[in-house]
Design an enzyme around this catalytic site. Structure first.
Site, PDB file in Angstrom:
ATOM      1  N   GLY A 147     125.153  58.429  43.186  1.00  0.00           N
ATOM      2  CA  GLY A 147     125.876  58.943  44.345  1.00  0.00           C
ATOM      3  C   GLY A 147     127.157  59.617  43.903  1.00  0.00           C
ATOM      4  O   GLY A 147     127.650  59.385  42.774  1.00  0.00           O
ATOM      5  N   ALA A 148     127.686  60.481  44.787  1.00  0.00           N
ATOM      6  CA  ALA A 148     128.930  61.199  44.471  1.00  0.00           C
ATOM      7  C   ALA A 148     129.819  61.303  45.699  1.00  0.00           C
ATOM      8  O   ALA A 148     130.652  62.193  45.792  1.00  0.00           O
ATOM      9  CB  ALA A 148     128.597  62.588  43.916  1.00  0.00           C
ATOM     10  N   GLY A 149     129.641  60.388  46.660  1.00  0.00           N
ATOM     11  CA  GLY A 149     130.478  60.378  47.862  1.00  0.00           C
ATOM     12  C   GLY A 149     131.738  59.554  47.645  1.00  0.00           C
ATOM     13  O   GLY A 149     132.159  59.316  46.502  1.00  0.00           O
ATOM     14  N   GLY A 150     132.329  59.088  48.763  1.00  0.00           N
ATOM     15  CA  GLY A 150     133.587  58.357  48.695  1.00  0.00           C
ATOM     16  C   GLY A 150     133.478  57.066  47.899  1.00  0.00           C
ATOM     17  O   GLY A 150     134.350  56.762  47.070  1.00  0.00           O
TER      18      GLY A 150
ATOM     19  N   THR B 154     136.391  53.995  57.576  1.00  0.00           N
ATOM     20  CA  THR B 154     135.042  54.018  57.019  1.00  0.00           C
ATOM     21  C   THR B 154     134.350  55.307  57.416  1.00  0.00           C
ATOM     22  O   THR B 154     134.970  56.221  57.980  1.00  0.00           O
ATOM     23  CB  THR B 154     134.265  52.735  57.414  1.00  0.00           C
ATOM     24  OG1 THR B 154     133.032  52.712  56.706  1.00  0.00           O
ATOM     25  CG2 THR B 154     134.003  52.654  58.909  1.00  0.00           C
TER      26      THR B 154
ATOM     27  N   TYR C 294     125.602  45.847  51.581  1.00  0.00           N
ATOM     28  CA  TYR C 294     125.877  44.427  51.816  1.00  0.00           C
ATOM     29  C   TYR C 294     125.139  43.887  53.029  1.00  0.00           C
ATOM     30  O   TYR C 294     125.241  42.706  53.345  1.00  0.00           O
ATOM     31  CB  TYR C 294     127.389  44.188  51.990  1.00  0.00           C
ATOM     32  CG  TYR C 294     128.039  45.080  53.019  1.00  0.00           C
ATOM     33  CD1 TYR C 294     128.761  46.199  52.628  1.00  0.00           C
ATOM     34  CD2 TYR C 294     127.912  44.829  54.378  1.00  0.00           C
ATOM     35  CE1 TYR C 294     129.336  47.042  53.556  1.00  0.00           C
ATOM     36  CE2 TYR C 294     128.500  45.663  55.319  1.00  0.00           C
ATOM     37  CZ  TYR C 294     129.203  46.767  54.897  1.00  0.00           C
ATOM     38  OH  TYR C 294     129.773  47.602  55.831  1.00  0.00           O
TER      39      TYR C 294
ATOM     40  N   GLY D 120     126.498  44.027  47.667  1.00  0.00           N
ATOM     41  CA  GLY D 120     127.823  44.580  47.932  1.00  0.00           C
ATOM     42  C   GLY D 120     128.755  43.676  48.718  1.00  0.00           C
ATOM     43  O   GLY D 120     129.874  44.096  49.055  1.00  0.00           O
TER      44      GLY D 120
ATOM     45  N   ASP E 147     138.267  50.194  47.541  1.00  0.00           N
ATOM     46  CA  ASP E 147     136.847  49.957  47.226  1.00  0.00           C
ATOM     47  C   ASP E 147     136.622  49.753  45.730  1.00  0.00           C
ATOM     48  O   ASP E 147     135.817  48.905  45.319  1.00  0.00           O
ATOM     49  CB  ASP E 147     135.994  51.146  47.696  1.00  0.00           C
ATOM     50  CG  ASP E 147     135.719  51.123  49.199  1.00  0.00           C
ATOM     51  OD1 ASP E 147     135.781  50.038  49.802  1.00  0.00           O
ATOM     52  OD2 ASP E 147     135.430  52.201  49.759  1.00  0.00           O
TER      53      ASP E 147
ATOM     54  N   LYS F 261     136.510  58.835  55.780  1.00  0.00           N
ATOM     55  CA  LYS F 261     137.239  58.456  54.560  1.00  0.00           C
ATOM     56  C   LYS F 261     137.848  59.651  53.835  1.00  0.00           C
ATOM     57  O   LYS F 261     138.805  59.495  53.078  1.00  0.00           O
ATOM     58  CB  LYS F 261     136.292  57.731  53.593  1.00  0.00           C
ATOM     59  CG  LYS F 261     136.030  56.287  53.940  1.00  0.00           C
ATOM     60  CD  LYS F 261     135.204  55.642  52.844  1.00  0.00           C
ATOM     61  CE  LYS F 261     135.011  54.181  53.105  1.00  0.00           C
ATOM     62  NZ  LYS F 261     134.270  53.524  52.008  1.00  0.00           N
TER      63      LYS F 261
HETATM   64  P1  NAP Z   1     128.853  59.167  51.414  1.00  0.00           P
HETATM   65  O1  NAP Z   1     130.250  59.618  51.147  1.00  0.00           O
HETATM   66  O2  NAP Z   1     128.117  59.693  52.588  1.00  0.00           O
HETATM   67  O3  NAP Z   1     127.998  59.482  50.076  1.00  0.00           O
HETATM   68  C1  NAP Z   1     126.644  59.225  50.032  1.00  0.00           C
HETATM   69  C2  NAP Z   1     126.074  59.614  48.644  1.00  0.00           C
HETATM   70  O4  NAP Z   1     124.728  59.174  48.627  1.00  0.00           O
HETATM   71  C3  NAP Z   1     126.065  61.116  48.389  1.00  0.00           C
HETATM   72  O5  NAP Z   1     126.340  61.338  47.027  1.00  0.00           O
HETATM   73  C4  NAP Z   1     124.630  61.516  48.715  1.00  0.00           C
HETATM   74  O6  NAP Z   1     124.122  62.561  47.903  1.00  0.00           O
HETATM   75  C5  NAP Z   1     123.867  60.255  48.346  1.00  0.00           C
HETATM   76  N1  NAP Z   1     122.659  60.140  49.158  1.00  0.00           N
HETATM   77  C6  NAP Z   1     122.593  60.018  50.494  1.00  0.00           C
HETATM   78  N2  NAP Z   1     121.303  59.934  50.883  1.00  0.00           N
HETATM   79  C7  NAP Z   1     120.547  60.025  49.753  1.00  0.00           C
HETATM   80  C8  NAP Z   1     119.143  59.999  49.504  1.00  0.00           C
HETATM   81  N3  NAP Z   1     118.261  59.867  50.503  1.00  0.00           N
HETATM   82  N4  NAP Z   1     118.722  60.092  48.231  1.00  0.00           N
HETATM   83  C9  NAP Z   1     119.611  60.223  47.199  1.00  0.00           C
HETATM   84  N5  NAP Z   1     120.960  60.254  47.385  1.00  0.00           N
HETATM   85  C10 NAP Z   1     121.415  60.151  48.650  1.00  0.00           C
HETATM   86  O7  NAP Z   1     128.800  57.579  51.538  1.00  0.00           O
HETATM   87  P2  NAP Z   1     129.818  56.505  50.935  1.00  0.00           P
HETATM   88  O8  NAP Z   1     130.934  56.265  51.862  1.00  0.00           O
HETATM   89  O9  NAP Z   1     130.108  56.905  49.529  1.00  0.00           O
HETATM   90  O10 NAP Z   1     128.926  55.164  50.988  1.00  0.00           O
HETATM   91  C11 NAP Z   1     127.780  55.031  50.165  1.00  0.00           C
HETATM   92  C12 NAP Z   1     127.190  53.619  50.321  1.00  0.00           C
HETATM   93  O11 NAP Z   1     128.111  52.655  49.814  1.00  0.00           O
HETATM   94  C13 NAP Z   1     126.897  53.205  51.769  1.00  0.00           C
HETATM   95  O12 NAP Z   1     125.694  52.476  51.773  1.00  0.00           O
HETATM   96  C14 NAP Z   1     128.058  52.293  52.120  1.00  0.00           C
HETATM   97  O13 NAP Z   1     127.724  51.349  53.112  1.00  0.00           O
HETATM   98  C15 NAP Z   1     128.295  51.608  50.785  1.00  0.00           C
HETATM   99  N6  NAP Z   1     129.656  51.082  50.648  1.00  0.00           N
HETATM  100  C16 NAP Z   1     129.806  49.740  50.448  1.00  0.00           C
HETATM  101  C17 NAP Z   1     131.062  49.214  50.293  1.00  0.00           C
HETATM  102  C18 NAP Z   1     131.230  47.737  50.053  1.00  0.00           C
HETATM  103  O14 NAP Z   1     132.355  47.240  50.214  1.00  0.00           O
HETATM  104  N7  NAP Z   1     130.187  47.027  49.652  1.00  0.00           N
HETATM  105  C19 NAP Z   1     132.190  50.041  50.339  1.00  0.00           C
HETATM  106  C20 NAP Z   1     132.004  51.423  50.527  1.00  0.00           C
HETATM  107  C21 NAP Z   1     130.727  51.934  50.694  1.00  0.00           C
HETATM  108  P3  NAP Z   1     124.409  64.125  48.182  1.00  0.00           P
HETATM  109  O15 NAP Z   1     125.714  64.421  47.511  1.00  0.00           O
HETATM  110  O16 NAP Z   1     123.241  64.792  47.578  1.00  0.00           O
HETATM  111  O17 NAP Z   1     124.472  64.284  49.683  1.00  0.00           O
END
Ligand code: NAP
Length: 300
Positions: A135-138, A70, A232, A253, A110, A74
């Protein structure tokens, strides 16, 4: 819940930082007990990125069946795997590694978790539909890939930093024969994109912290839409509340979390044809959430 550990017990776990509030140990250990797997799942917090490679080397020589990954590892785990599934390479993130005959094979479960949750929790099938991913992260990458595989008509990646959305769109586009993929800046001009979507998925952490706003204005949403928040930790996030007020259907979630974990168990158990007990896992995750005393966002 007790885990009966012997000299034969195989290991699984989760790498990340922080892991204080992870639901995965409770969810996985409950599943192993329910289906009679002699496995134990432990948190493996790694404070420094420079220690990641050493921990992964240690896992190679220990009796691990697999491990989850996580935030914030990732992406960096990809180069430590011997092989990475195409969907994980497309997503740009690995969240589940299978330890198989001394080799580490990276997967991303995921996306499958999200698709399963949408089908089970709100009866949504993204084939030929118009989807917006915030969003554009993992997690966003995994979602976008899963919608491409499900043959969505259109996937729009809306992100604060549009360059990151463009990188993701460019990476997946060559695999998107049936799906139009585009990258758009998350600003006021994005309202039309959101309003015309059948499904809006929040893959940003906005809504996790107390006092966070909704990542998009509720006025952009309307009835007939599905709004899925990957968060979640809360039964009702600001985005979910905004969606419900606008007449849209909201889902959190938790179902995605359960299904990504269940899919990992099914991969790790290899040829056993095992079906992970999703109902047991959901109950355990919910109980762990309540035990952890995490804030359950609630209007009251
Ligand atoms: P990550 O790789 O850090 O990506 C975060 C994304 O959110 C980036 O695109 C970032 O934009 C954007 N962001 C962050 N802060 C922001 C803000 N204040 N305003 C607008 N955009 C913002 O994170 P991730 O691993 O993809 O996880 C994202 C979310 O999904 C988390 O809350 C995580 O807990 C959840 N998740 C849930 C599950 C599940 O099983 N339910 C599984 C995976 C993840 P920039 O590109 O501009 O930085």
């Amino acid at each position: 819940m007790s885990v009966d550990i012997s000299g034969h017990t195989k290991l699984a776990g989760i790498i990340g930082m922080p892991l204080d509030h992870t639901l995965s140990p409770a969810m996985h250990n409950a599943a192993y007990e329910a289906v009679g797997l002699d496995w134990a799942y432990v948190p493996l917090p790694i404070a420094e990125e420079e220690h990641l490679a050493r921990v992964v080397s240690a896992i190679r020589v220990l009796p691990f069946v697999g491990f989850n990954v996580t935030m914030p590892y990732k992406q960096s785990i990809l180069e430590l795997c011997d092989e990475v599934a195409l969907t994980a390479r497309m997503a740009g993130a690995v969240n589940a590694v299978h330890c198989s005959d001394g080799r580490l094979v990276g997967y991303n479960t995921d996306g499958r978790g999200l698709i399963d949750s949408l089908a089970t929790d709100v009866g949504f099938d993204s084939a030929e539909r118009d989807v917006v991913v915030l969003g554009a992260g993992g997690a966003a990458g995994a979602a976008v890939v899963s919608f491409i595989l499900s043959k969505a008509a259109r996937v729009t990646i809306l992100n604060r930093t549009v360059e990151n959305a463009e990188v993701l769109a460019d990476r997946v586009r060559t695999h998107a024969r049936d799906t139009e993929v585009s990258a758009v800046q998350l600003d006021d001009l994005a309202s039309a994109v959101v309003s015309s979507a059948d499904l809006v998925v929040n893959a940003t952490p906005v809504g996790m912290a107390s006092g966070d706003p909704s990542p998009i204005p509720g006025e952009w949403l309307h009835s007939g839409q599905i709004v899925a928040d990957m968060i979640y930790a809360a039964s009702d996030t600001p985005l979910m509340r905004a969606a419900t007020e606008a007449g849209a259907r909201a889902v959190d979630g938790l179902g995605m979390l359960v299904s990504q974990g269940a899919t990992a168990i099914e991969i790790w158990s290899e040829g056993a044809q095992l079906e992970a007990p999703r109902d047991v896992m959901r109950t355990a995750a919910q109980a762990a959430l309540e035990r952890s005393g995490r804030r359950m966002i609630d209007a009251t």
